[in-house]
Design an enzyme around this catalytic site. Structure first.
Site, PDB file in Angstrom:
ATOM      1  N   ASP A 170       0.861  -1.184   0.000  1.00  0.00           N
ATOM      2  CA  ASP A 170       0.000   0.000   0.000  1.00  0.00           C
ATOM      3  C   ASP A 170       0.903   1.241   0.000  1.00  0.00           C
ATOM      4  O   ASP A 170       2.109   1.142   0.258  1.00  0.00           O
ATOM      5  CB  ASP A 170      -0.871  -0.044   1.266  1.00  0.00           C
ATOM      6  CG  ASP A 170      -1.930   1.054   1.293  1.00  0.00           C
ATOM      7  OD1 ASP A 170      -2.306   1.570   0.211  1.00  0.00           O
ATOM      8  OD2 ASP A 170      -2.388   1.397   2.405  1.00  0.00           O
ATOM      9  N   GLU A 226       2.781   4.829  -4.071  1.00  0.00           N
ATOM     10  CA  GLU A 226       2.831   5.788  -5.209  1.00  0.00           C
ATOM     11  C   GLU A 226       4.169   6.497  -5.266  1.00  0.00           C
ATOM     12  O   GLU A 226       4.581   6.847  -6.372  1.00  0.00           O
ATOM     13  CB  GLU A 226       1.680   6.777  -5.077  1.00  0.00           C
ATOM     14  CG  GLU A 226       0.304   6.142  -5.227  1.00  0.00           C
ATOM     15  CD  GLU A 226      -0.109   5.283  -4.026  1.00  0.00           C
ATOM     16  OE1 GLU A 226       0.382   5.558  -2.910  1.00  0.00           O
ATOM     17  OE2 GLU A 226      -0.886   4.346  -4.219  1.00  0.00           O
ATOM     18  N   ASP A 249      -9.036   3.324  -2.626  1.00  0.00           N
ATOM     19  CA  ASP A 249     -10.082   3.769  -1.708  1.00  0.00           C
ATOM     20  C   ASP A 249     -11.338   4.253  -2.422  1.00  0.00           C
ATOM     21  O   ASP A 249     -11.559   5.450  -2.588  1.00  0.00           O
ATOM     22  CB  ASP A 249      -9.526   4.883  -0.813  1.00  0.00           C
ATOM     23  CG  ASP A 249      -8.361   4.384   0.025  1.00  0.00           C
ATOM     24  OD1 ASP A 249      -8.223   3.155   0.162  1.00  0.00           O
ATOM     25  OD2 ASP A 249      -7.600   5.220   0.527  1.00  0.00           O
TER      26      ASP A 249
HETATM   27  O1  MIG Z   1      -3.923   6.248   4.382  1.00  0.00           O
HETATM   28  O2  MIG Z   1      -3.646   1.030   5.631  1.00  0.00           O
HETATM   29  O3  MIG Z   1      -5.967   2.161   0.244  1.00  0.00           O
HETATM   30  O4  MIG Z   1      -6.886  -0.026   1.699  1.00  0.00           O
HETATM   31  O5  MIG Z   1      -6.873   0.196   4.477  1.00  0.00           O
HETATM   32  C1  MIG Z   1      -4.672   5.082   4.258  1.00  0.00           C
HETATM   33  C2  MIG Z   1      -4.789   1.768   5.737  1.00  0.00           C
HETATM   34  C3  MIG Z   1      -3.772   3.895   4.129  1.00  0.00           C
HETATM   35  C4  MIG Z   1      -4.989   3.075   2.221  1.00  0.00           C
HETATM   36  C5  MIG Z   1      -5.444   1.846   1.503  1.00  0.00           C
HETATM   37  C6  MIG Z   1      -6.469   1.138   2.340  1.00  0.00           C
HETATM   38  C7  MIG Z   1      -5.887   0.800   3.689  1.00  0.00           C
HETATM   39  C8  MIG Z   1      -5.395   2.075   4.373  1.00  0.00           C
HETATM   40  N1  MIG Z   1      -4.424   2.750   3.537  1.00  0.00           N
END
Ligand code: MIG
Length: 854
Positions: free
Chosen positions: A438, A441, A539
């Site tokens: 996650d 980017e 999200d």
């Molecule tokens: O700033 O890890 O898209 O699936 O649950 C949010 C927490 C960070 C974004 C991800 C989401 C995840 C969440 N993350």
């Protein structure tokens, strides 16, 4: 002719200050390489994971053509002769003509012609259709631009992951990986970019497809007929040209921000051929472990070991099939990557217990490493000089994200990926079956662009040469340039960061378990991300709009090479409702990646969270998914072999049908199933477009003529699904999770009125044996000749011994027990009048099975 060792350009020409190289990879794949003088950087696609993939592609349908430039089929006599002053027959089937102001390259698949003064060029396909016309090729200034004409009736698809309508014509889209919270176009109507950037377009006009791919991981902006309805402007950099640089540093940064790149052109003319070539170039999805095809449950965040164990128990107690539980950032010790915190005591024991109950655990891994001098991962990372540098290239860049102040691994450096792989492998050896990347980017909290600043530096510490050449030159064996990674500003490689992290993750998984298929899930990526990871669309929110929007999003991702993709089921942000969850689960059971996930301040949305009626709806949908696993496995195998999407837009099989091309609220799962989700609350009816042909209602068996919209009355129990006439759909027994053992009995549901052919594939579902030929394949063909029907299972190929003992043939839409012959011998068949099915068993055998009934 001698096989060239490096892929020399077929021709090159000068445009003003610039040199443009034109290379024919195959009759239908051309590349224009734009040598922008001040830039020596050629990041393009990386080779990560490439070796494995080239082997596994050995059986791919068409690699030969990409390999052997000298083997083009001969041109028809007379084609393209005599107009030039100079004609060179480079190989059989490839001719170059050059006059003072025009260069023309003719292949068996089409013709590329460029005006050497203006740079304007055209591309015609084999049918003489002008598929691309570039009126302006402007490479000289700080923001290179290319203007293509859009024709009447031309549609543009692909572009990886983006919001909004399926057809991107009329929109502006940007390629710049970014963390966007709640990205539905109803929330962010002007949103142009998302987490994944794949600058690939599939153009469709008059039923003929062509493709283009601008391989450049810096920022790009595409104005697809928004400003001028008939102009498709592709610009390196942002929408506006940068202001005039006042210093040389600024000038350098501007140039870095537009990157460097190559333009690939694909001639098709079918969507399948374009995507086959694009994925041949960028790589195809390796097979995931079979369990990853099952249902997966997640939440941000299951906060303790006890909670995770309770969720696991609920699934089994309620008999809702489930294969994987995801551990979000709550599992960590103060957001330190690769750790378990106090609320997850004895993780090894916890994970072993889950495995005993048939669950796999997938843990989240973010790139930011907490800047805590006592933290082992940081200490080892520092020793490795692993982190991205701040502008100037002297110190590590430090930015804020979940752990607070953090450093960011320079995944573009092979040595750093190896180090990360080791850290991850140690973590995975606790018993984790998958890794979820996650924030890659990368997303940062406090910087102005919410990512690494443009002038952060990669590659400062690359003491080993990094293979960093364009992928296209390596899979084919035609060239394998090893380009040392030199200090590179973040802006020029931004969109590669997520792919590079996913590549490191895949390496880590293979280090932890060398012969197990990795399961890596990623949020960010660039073209070719499918080689390393599955992609989920980040999200979204728990709204009907977002349910609907996930269809075009997943279809375009699928067309862009990412076959293994999915959206958070039930929606991530906001509070789901029971009806929305049921309808979403019913739809997502037919999408490649099937995971329910919700935000930390959303209400619970596990299948049972809304009472028994919704629970039953979800259970049935999930159970059906498990019965469809044999069909799904064949589709995953096909995606691996050919790049064909698992989840397909209707246009994939019906490019000549305008209603099918425009359809964005239905999709095909493979060739046989057409899914028409319910996208509105309390919908009593739904209009469904059935393309030309015959279609059966999956649930009632009722037969419809295609080429029309039909109005279907909806029921809570399921969504409208149709089966193409002349289909064979393999299914298996219901199960609670995917164990290692395959079903001994496979049902082959035969739906009459048409014909089909596909490849059945079996393997162990978990090891990399399939890459070494340990798989069994056979063709399955069905032909319906009026009362006489024939199903032929071709002889089995490959080193794997099929685990199928019995093929249970289920002839649908039957009126009686048929007379059946298998390889000439009579076999008894039964008949279920209430279901309209005729049933009989065929013992499996490796040789051809010719099954006829009358
Ligand atoms: O700033 O890890 O898209 O699936 O649950 C949010 C927490 C960070 C974004 C991800 C989401 C995840 C969440 N993350």
């Amino acid at each position: 002719m001698k096989q060239p060792q490096t892929l020399e350009p077929t021709a090159s020409f000068r445009l003003g200050e610039l040199t443009v190289e034109l290379t024919a990879f195959a009759p239908d794949v051309l590349r224009l390489r734009l040598h922008n003088a001040p830039l020596s950087l050629t990041p393009a696609l990386s080779r990560w994971g490439r070796e494995k993939l080239s082997q596994s592609q050995a059986d791919s349908t068409r690699p030969e053509q990409l390999k052997a430039r000298s083997d083009f089929p001969p041109l028809p006599a007379g084609e393209g002769r005599g107009e030039g002053e100079r004609v060179a027959q480079i190989t059989r089937g490839l001719q170059l003509h050059r006059t003072a102001h025009r260069l023309t390259l003719t292949t068996t698949a089409g013709k590329f012609s460029v005006n050497l003064r203006s740079g304007a060029w055209t591309l015609h396909d084999c049918g003489g259709l002008e598929v691309f016309r570039c009126s302006q090729l402007d490479l000289a200034d700080a923001s290179p631009q290319l203007t293509l004409q859009l024709d009447d009736g031309e549609s543009i698809f692909g572009l990886g992951e983006s919001t909004g309508p399926f057809n991107k014509r009329g929109l502006i889209r940007e390629f710049w990986n970014a963390d966007v919270l709640g990205h539905a176009s109803c929330i962010h109507p002007s949103l142009r970019n998302l987490y994944v950037s794949i600058p690939f377009a599939l153009s469709l006009r008059e039923g003929r497809a062509a493709g283009l791919f601008w391989d450049n991981p810096a920022r790009q902006t595409w104005d697809i007929g928004c400003t001028e309805p008939d102009e498709f402007r592709l610009r390196a950099g942002g929408l506006q040209p940068p202001s005039v640089a006042t210093s040389s540093t600024e000038r350098r940064l501007q140039t870095a921000a537009t990157g460097d790149g190559s333009l690939y052109l694909f001639l098709g003319p079918t969507p399948a051929e374009v995507v086959a070539r694009f994925t041949e170039l960028t790589g195809r999805m390796p097979l995931p472990p079979r369990w990853a095809l099952g249902y997966q449950q997640s939440r941000y965040g299951y906060a303790s070991r006890a909670e995770v164990e309770r969720i696991a128990r609920e699934f089994r107690r309620r008999k809702i099939p489930c294969d994987a539980l995801h551990l979000d950032i709550h599992h960590m010790d103060a957001h330190r990557v690769f750790t378990f915190g106090k609320s997850f005591p004895r993780p090894r024991e916890m994970l072993a217990k889950l495995v005993r109950r048939g669950f796999k655990a997938v843990a989240i891994v973010d790139p930011g490493v907490k800047d805590d001098p006592k933290f082992g991962v940081l200490k080892r990372g520092l020793a490795q000089r692993a982190f991205v540098k701040a502008p100037g290239g002297k110190r590590d860049f430090i930015g804020k994200v979940w752990p607070g102040k953090s450093r960011f691994p320079d995944f573009l450096n092979a040595r750093v990926r190896q180090w990360w792989a080791q850290e991850q492998a140690a973590f995975q050896r606790l018993g984790l079956a998958g890794i979820w990347n996650d924030m890659n980017e990368p997303a940062l909290f406090d910087t102005p662009g919410k990512t690494l600043p443009d002038d952060c530096v990669h590659g400062c510490e690359a003491d080993t040469p990094v293979r960093f050449g364009p992928l296209a030159e390596s899979p084919t064996g035609l060239g394998d340039k090893s380009v040392p990674l030199t200090p590179t500003p973040h802006a020029s490689v931004h969109n590669l960061y997520g792919s590079a992290m996913a590549a490191a993750s895949r390496e880590g998984a293979l280090l932890a378990a060398p012969d197990q298929r990795p399961f890596i899930l990623t949020r960010a990526g660039y073209a070719g991300i499918q080689r390393h990871a599955a992609v989920w669309t980040g999200d979204n929110s728990s709204t009907w709009e977002h349910l609907a929007e996930s269809i075009p999003m997943l279809l375009n991702l699928s067309l862009s090479g990412v076959a293994f993709c999915g959206a958070d089921v039930g929606g991530f942000l906001d509070h789901c409702t029971g009806e929305l969850l049921a309808r979403w689960t019913q739809m997502a059971a037919f999408t490649p990646f099937f995971r329910n996930h919700a935000n930390n301040d959303s209400r619970s949305q596990e299948p049972w969270a809304f009472g028994p009626a919704v629970e039953a709806q979800c259970r049935d949908a999930i159970a059906l998914r498990y019965q469809l696993l044999p069909y799904l496995s064949c589709l995953f195998a096909e995606a691996h072999r050919t790049g064909a999407p698992i989840m397909r837009p209707l246009l994939w099989h019906h490019p000549n049908d305008p209603a099918a091309v425009a359809c964005e609220d239905q999709f095909l799962l493979g060739e046989s199933l057409l899914v028409a989700p319910i996208l509105r609350p309390e919908a009593r009816v739904r209009s469904v477009y059935l393309p030309v042909g015959q279609w059966f209602d999956f649930w009632s068996g009722e037969l419809y003529d295609g080429g029309q919209h039909v109005l279907i009355e909806t029921v809570p129990e399921h969504i409208p699904v149709f089966v193409r006439g002349g289909s064979v759909v393999p299914t298996g027994a219901p199960r609670q999770f995917i164990s290692g053992e395959a079903d001994p009995v496979v049902n082959l549901h035969v739906w009459p009125h048409g014909r089909c052919a596909f490849t059945w594939q079996e393997d162990d579902g978990e090891s990399l044996g399939y890459e070494r030929g340990e798989l069994a394949t056979r063709t399955i063909e069905f032909v319906d000749r009026g009362p006489r029907r024939e199903l032929v299972l071709g002889a089995t190929q490959g080193a794997w011994v099929s685990r199928v003992q019995t093929w249970r043939i289920v002839v649908r839409s039957a009126r009686r027990a048929y007379r059946v012959w298998v390889n000439g011998s009579r076999v008894e068949a039964g008949f279920e009048p209430s279901l309209g099915v005729c049933l009989f068993d065929v013992a499996n055998a490796p040789g051809e099975l010719r099954i006829k009934w009358l």
